[in-house]
Design an enzyme around this catalytic site. Structure first.
Site, PDB file in Angstrom:
ATOM      1  N   ASP A   6       0.809  -1.223   0.000  1.00  0.00           N
ATOM      2  CA  ASP A   6       0.000   0.000   0.000  1.00  0.00           C
ATOM      3  C   ASP A   6       0.841   1.272   0.000  1.00  0.00           C
ATOM      4  O   ASP A   6       0.322   2.359  -0.235  1.00  0.00           O
ATOM      5  CB  ASP A   6      -0.939   0.012   1.214  1.00  0.00           C
ATOM      6  CG  ASP A   6      -1.974  -1.090   1.135  1.00  0.00           C
ATOM      7  OD1 ASP A   6      -2.376  -1.424   0.004  1.00  0.00           O
ATOM      8  OD2 ASP A   6      -2.373  -1.616   2.181  1.00  0.00           O
ATOM      9  N   ARG A  63       0.404  -8.820  -5.986  1.00  0.00           N
ATOM     10  CA  ARG A  63       1.358  -8.714  -4.868  1.00  0.00           C
ATOM     11  C   ARG A  63       2.230  -9.952  -4.733  1.00  0.00           C
ATOM     12  O   ARG A  63       3.092 -10.014  -3.854  1.00  0.00           O
ATOM     13  CB  ARG A  63       0.621  -8.408  -3.561  1.00  0.00           C
ATOM     14  CG  ARG A  63      -0.177  -9.543  -3.006  1.00  0.00           C
ATOM     15  CD  ARG A  63      -0.875  -9.136  -1.708  1.00  0.00           C
ATOM     16  NE  ARG A  63      -1.182 -10.326  -0.932  1.00  0.00           N
ATOM     17  CZ  ARG A  63      -2.012 -10.371   0.100  1.00  0.00           C
ATOM     18  NH1 ARG A  63      -2.630  -9.266   0.490  1.00  0.00           N
ATOM     19  NH2 ARG A  63      -2.216 -11.497   0.750  1.00  0.00           N
TER      20      ARG A  63
END
Lengths: 420, 420
Positions: A144, A300
């Site tokens: 993030d 990810r």
């Protein structure tokens, strides 16, 4: 100075490079065998510490540990388990100290995001109060990119590279199909609270590749009419349009669009998925045929196309964590300091955990274009170095040859149990 | 022998390597400049031929054409436009011959799947009937891997590699999270009628990587109770499970699950998406937290991780198409012939289009495990060579340096228009 053991744990959502940080910790610790005994890893993160379920990394060969540098996921297991506040959750922290004492842990390395920085800080405070000497170091990790002080967070650069490439490739595809078929390609990306990952999609276009993109950021309240007008304009001018939508995009009411109550055929609320919603809006509002992709975990864990910069930085913060501990530092986090943009240069610094814990770094407004659907040159200058370079894993039989560790348990020393 | 021009067009859904076939055609034609004049490409596939919208590839440098080998999408535009039967659509075929005559086209190269093989055959038949000499060669391309005679189809190997890697990486991710959070990872893949791509997900597991997978094939009618039992069993034994679901999976009623009528919040039927449906079933049936990804266009445009075998074969069929034409062959398609499995060896053959057109190659039942949720050793032996090797594109600023052609138009020679 007495030789003491180290504890290392992975926390929260994993990344393509969190194991590169683990690699940095363990390889560096092995170089200081005169001061650090064994590195014990928590099985499934901090849960492993609470339940005294420790993994003995000394059982792993140097080659296996080196393989962590190019292996995605969390090699020791991660967890979503937030420790409570010091008062309310005192028993948890006391249990940690109890387990650490039993295994002579002198170094506590916690690899995670904002929540785990807070946990790490509390562990360090309690150990001080209880007179148990411990160096608690937080190792930054989060796709993030929302930790403060550090220029960027290990894990983010590789997601950014994956999303930029995927947006580019999907755009090449839809551009080919647009004349007679699909005119819109939608890709949904992570970022519940900040648009860093969505912004990376903007890198697909540049002065040499004029690709029509509309980006939907969590920071910009969704305005359906304005959005449809922007898409229609792109299709008019280019014949097609790619849309990058953050899972965190919110309506004017402040609620997530993805939580708007999509029901499946059985009447159950469907799990996530703002991309199909956006595709439906475009299809029904403008009549264009749409395709949509949801990258989810793929973004990810895409170690196969990790950013070389990201891998190097992830390793470096792991290495620096051990070095900071050996300098006697406590309650700190290694940071990435950008010293030059062009050519890109960076070095490792460190920050006090008290300044890191529970602070969320938002994307600056000046990184989002005025119309709210694109990125600015300043954003591009920030992002580009983070996706620079490729760091391919070795392959065997056509697939990346990722390592799987033995993860042998350390024999328990305590008789007491702890329920998590 | 007179020098005549060649026409090349891309048809249907594009792939990561269809431009590698274009590269093979154009580079080989350039080597035979004593027999082939200009290669003209159809802008947006066959539509460009019908509308006399031709692209002059002679305006592109050798370097740009070489770049097609590592550029995904369809560089000249593709189309979803199926020509009618010879009787009903006679005007279309006559128009094609008219345009070809005007531009002295002696070679017709059509790069696509089953439908375009049929078109190519009809073009060859009509040119014979009309006394217009033309060599019509079909160049195989389809991610669906469903063309007959050829051992495999260019485009498939790269999708297979992408899906195998994505399933592997997503599995590493969910395995890390499973102790306290997400236990199920669902990935939706293409393959409306055949499970070739879904089967490729099965390559994520092998004797060195014991990954729990459940694959849902279009060939196996969906049985909800059996499916949930299989997933529950995997989670019991491994703690997690990855599910690969083909977009073409059908219920016992023979209808696509994805068309089961998912509605969005506005009451509109949602576009596609069987992954969220499967995730909902697991969540509601077993209570496990799920994540789901939809690969969509990403899987067929992921040139960044294309299979080296696939790239080489895509180039080779393009090259062979020109060579077959120069040998005077007509109404044929170059094929890939597997001459040995281990070590993998292949060569180029060719097939009559009459034997190719409108024949769909299904996945053999013996490639699917007895329980219907996995692949067999025979399937693995077939698939593994097709994903072998990496063929990385060059990078610039952290992104693949894909080429964008000038795509200059050939001046029109006809005054008549043709509506498509």
């Amino acid at each position: 100075m007495a030789i003491r053991n180290a504890f290392y744990a992975q926390s929260g959502g994993v990344t393509a490079v969190i194991n590169a940080s683990a690699c940095g910790v363990i390889e560096t610790a092995r170089q200081y065998s005169d001061r650090i005994g064994s590195v014990y890893a928590g099985r499934n993160g901090i849960v492993g510490a609470l339940t005294e379920d420790l993994i003995d990394t000394t059982q792993e060969s140097d080659q296996a540990i080196a393989g962590l540098r190019y292996t995605p996921g969390g090699a020791f297991g991660s967890c979503r388990y937030k420790l409570k506040g010091l008062e309310e959750g005192r028993a948890q922290y006391e249990r940690l100290i109890e387990v650490f004492k039993a295994h002579d842990i002198g170094y506590f390395f916690y690899n995670g995001g904002g929540d785990s920085a807070d946990t790490c800080l509390k562990v360090s405070q309690l150990s001080e109060k209880m007179g148990y000497p411990l160096c608690a170091i937080h190792i930054p990790k989060t796709v993030d990119n929302d930790l403060p002080i550090t220029d960027n967070c290990p894990g983010f650069g590789s997601v950014a590279k994956y999303i930029a490439i995927s947006t580019l490739e999907g755009s090449f595809d839809v551009a080919s199909m647009a004349a007679t078929s699909t005119k819109i390609f939608v890709i949904e990306v992570m970022g519940r609270h900040a648009g860093w990952i969505a912004a990376a999609g903007g890198l697909a276009a540049d002065e040499t590749r004029d690709i029509p993109l509309v980006i939907l950021f969590p920071e910009v309240p969704f305005d359906q009419a304005k959005f449809l007008a922007a898409v229609e304009d792109k299709v008019k001018r280019y014949g097609y349009c790619s849309i990058v939508v953050s899972e965190g995009v919110k309506g004017p009411d402040g609620k997530f669009l993805a939580d708007a109550g999509i029901k499946d055929v059985f009447g159950h609320t469907q799990l996530g998925g703002v991309a199909p919603l956006i595709a439906s809006l475009v299809k029904n509002g403008l009549g264009f045929r749409c395709h949509w992709a949801v990258a989810d975990y793929l973004q990810r864990s895409a170690r196969h196309i990790a950013s070389k910069t990201d891998v190097e930085q992830a390793y470096a913060v792991g290495k620096a964590a051990v070095e900071l501990a050996l300098e006697g530092k406590n309650a700190v986090m290694p940071t990435i300091v950008r010293t030059s943009n062009s050519p890109y240069r960076w070095e490792i610094g460190h920050a006090d955990l008290a300044d890191v814990a529970n602070v969320e770094k938002k994307m600056p407004r000046e990184f989002i274009s005025e119309d709210g659907f694109g990125i600015t040159d300043a954003c591009r200058a920030y992002l580009l170095p983070l996706i620079e370079g490729e760091d391919y894993p070795p392959y065997r039989n056509g697939l990346p040859d990722y390592v799987v560790l033995k993860n042998a348990a350390v024999p328990k020393k305590l008789t007491s149990q702890f329920a998590v």
